[in-house]
Design a protein around this motif. Structure first.
Motif, short mmCIF file in Angstrom:
data_model
loop_
_atom_site.label_atom_id
_atom_site.label_comp_id
_atom_site.label_asym_id
_atom_site.label_seq_id
_atom_site.Cartn_x
_atom_site.Cartn_y
_atom_site.Cartn_z
N PRO A 187 0.81 -1.22 0.00
CA PRO A 187 0.00 0.00 0.00
C PRO A 187 0.84 1.27 0.00
N ALA A 188 2.04 1.19 0.58
CA ALA A 188 2.90 2.37 0.63
C ALA A 188 3.42 2.77 -0.75
N ALA A 189 3.29 1.86 -1.73
CA ALA A 189 3.79 2.15 -3.08
C ALA A 189 2.71 2.73 -3.98
N ARG A 190 1.56 3.07 -3.41
CA ARG A 190 0.44 3.53 -4.23
C ARG A 190 0.72 4.85 -4.93
N GLY A 191 1.63 5.62 -4.41
CA GLY A 191 1.94 6.89 -5.05
C GLY A 191 2.96 6.81 -6.16
N LEU A 192 3.47 5.60 -6.45
CA LEU A 192 4.47 5.44 -7.49
C LEU A 192 3.81 5.20 -8.85
N PRO A 193 4.51 5.52 -9.94
CA PRO A 193 4.00 5.14 -11.27
C PRO A 193 3.78 3.64 -11.34
N LEU A 194 2.79 3.23 -12.11
CA LEU A 194 2.42 1.82 -12.20
C LEU A 194 2.50 1.35 -13.65
N LEU A 195 3.12 0.20 -13.85
CA LEU A 195 3.17 -0.44 -15.16
C LEU A 195 2.22 -1.62 -15.15
N LEU A 196 1.39 -1.73 -16.17
CA LEU A 196 0.39 -2.80 -16.26
C LEU A 196 0.58 -3.57 -17.55
N THR A 197 0.49 -4.90 -17.47
CA THR A 197 0.44 -5.73 -18.66
C THR A 197 -0.59 -6.82 -18.44
N VAL A 198 -1.33 -7.16 -19.50
CA VAL A 198 -2.43 -8.13 -19.40
C VAL A 198 -2.29 -9.17 -20.51
N GLY A 199 -2.42 -10.43 -20.16
CA GLY A 199 -2.37 -11.48 -21.17
C GLY A 199 -2.09 -12.84 -20.56
N ARG A 200 -2.35 -13.89 -21.33
CA ARG A 200 -2.04 -15.23 -20.83
C ARG A 200 -0.55 -15.34 -20.56
#
Length: 314
Positions: free
Chosen positions: A141-154
């Protein structure tokens, strides 16, 4: 009947169509022919493993050629060069449609239809994602202010989620961002061999770099509606720093998940191999990446700070 992959299963369907008197449509791509010329141009065939890979690839070439012969109609997948490359590998298609080559019907995604509880559901997905850093499927939870990278797939070696994790760690991005990988079975013991390979590689990276573990979430596959809800929640969230979508695949024939992320408003960086360049133009509405290795992926990804907006692909 319609077949897509150049394999024995498609040949079996083609034979069933012949026996039933049904028409057969085959969607062809430059692979596997292109793969043979690129992958086996060096000394790979001098090893037993390399010879086995060549045998399998040549069998796929055989299957693709037979399917082109048997199909009542062959269509291609759209790309920047149309179907010109397809015709180079299948010269027998050059005369189709009065010399124009096979048709390449445009592809797309289903328009997003907001759920009745879209906003509260999105907030719940975010809360669950940032619920705890000691679970593989959640972030600190403490990392919520950081940029987030998302990837989706099998989870699959071709999708290269493990390469993305390695690039994220070795480039130092794990010190200033979080990474969310959505895909795979809810239970590791039900995964197939390809998924287990990716899981094992990611688990090894997590174990070797405990400082990155709390900022890496491996979330089991979600329904498409929830993925798109989560993406929109990330875009509008006031408590989460800018989120980006990254596609580390070796190639994507089209890239449905990439287009859905663009539609949600996420800045996108994706592989330059395959169909993605048909709708994503580098430094215009996203970044095209060299995904051939973790270092090259990391170098390309660092340029995403230049992508301030992601215009809708429509």
């Amino acid at each position: 009947m319609h077949v897509r992959y150049a394999d024995d299963g498609s040949l079996a369907v083609a034979e069933a169509a012949r026996r039933l008197g049904a028409r057969l449509v085959f969607t062809a791509t430059p692979d596997p022919h292109r793969r043979v010329s690129e992958r086996h141009a060096g000394d790979r065939a001098r090893t037993a493993a390399g010879r086995e890979e060549l045998r399998q690839d040549l069998h796929r070439v055989f299957a693709a050629d037979r399917l082109v012969e048997r199909a009542d109609e062959v269509v291609g997948i759209p790309g920047p060069g149309g179907t010109a490359e397809l015709v180079r590998h299948f010269p027998q298609l050059a005369g189709v449609r009065e010399g124009r080559g096979p048709a390449a019907p445009p592809e797309g995604i289903t328009a997003h239809r907001p759920l009745p509880d879209e906003h509260p559901r999105g907030e719940r997905l975010l809360e669950r994602l940032f619920s705890a850093g000691d679970r593989p499927a959640a972030l600190d939870p403490a990392a919520r202010g950081l940029p987030l990278l998302l990837t989706v797939g099998r989870l699959h070696p071709l999708k290269q989620q493990h390469v993305l994790v390695r690039a994220w760690i070795e480039s130092g991005l794990h010190l200033r961002s979080t990474l969310v990988v959505v895909g795979g079975s809810a239970r590791a013991d039900t995964a197939d061999a390809a998924e287990r390979e990716v899981r094992t590689a990611i688990a090894g990276l997590r174990a070797a770099h405990p400082e990155a573990a709390a900022r890496l979430a491996l979330v089991p596959a979600l329904p498409n509606a929830e993925v798109r809800c989560l993406e929109r929640a990330l875009v509008r969230s006031g408590s989460t720093a800018r989120a980006h979508y990254v596609c580390p695949s070796a190639k994507e024939e089209f890239g449905i998940a990439v287009l859905e992320a663009m539609d949600a408003g996420l800045p996108v960086a994706a592989t330059g191999r395959g169909g993605v360049p048909h709708y994503l133009r580098g430094t215009v509405n996203g970044l095209l990446l060299d995904t051939s290795s973790a270092p090259r992926l990391a170098r390309g990804w660092k340029g995403c700070s230049r992508c301030r907006t992601t215009p809708s692909p429509r």
